[in-house]
Design a protein around this motif. Structure first.
Motif: not given
Length: 52
Positions: A15-27, A48-52
């Motif tokens: 997912c394009v919103h996936h971030s470090a340490q198994n988090g999410c960049s969305l609010n 909210s999933f969007q493919l990278k």
């Protein structure tokens, strides 16, 4: 912009919103249904999933 929201935990690294340490960049995220009347987590999905 790879900001990590510590309140949203996610392991979907495709997912394009996936971030470090198994988090999410969305609010916030939207959760939707895959089934008419889900009875388990398999019947729901992250809308909210969007493919990278």
């Amino acid at each position: 912009m790879d900001q990590n929201n510590n309140h949203i935990h996610c392991t979907v690294d495709s997912c394009v919103h996936h971030s470090a340490q198994n988090g999410c960049s969305l609010n916030q995220i939207r959760v939707g249904c895959c089934e008419g009347s889900p009875t388990s987590c398999k019947g729901t999905e992250c809308d909210s999933f969007q493919l990278k």
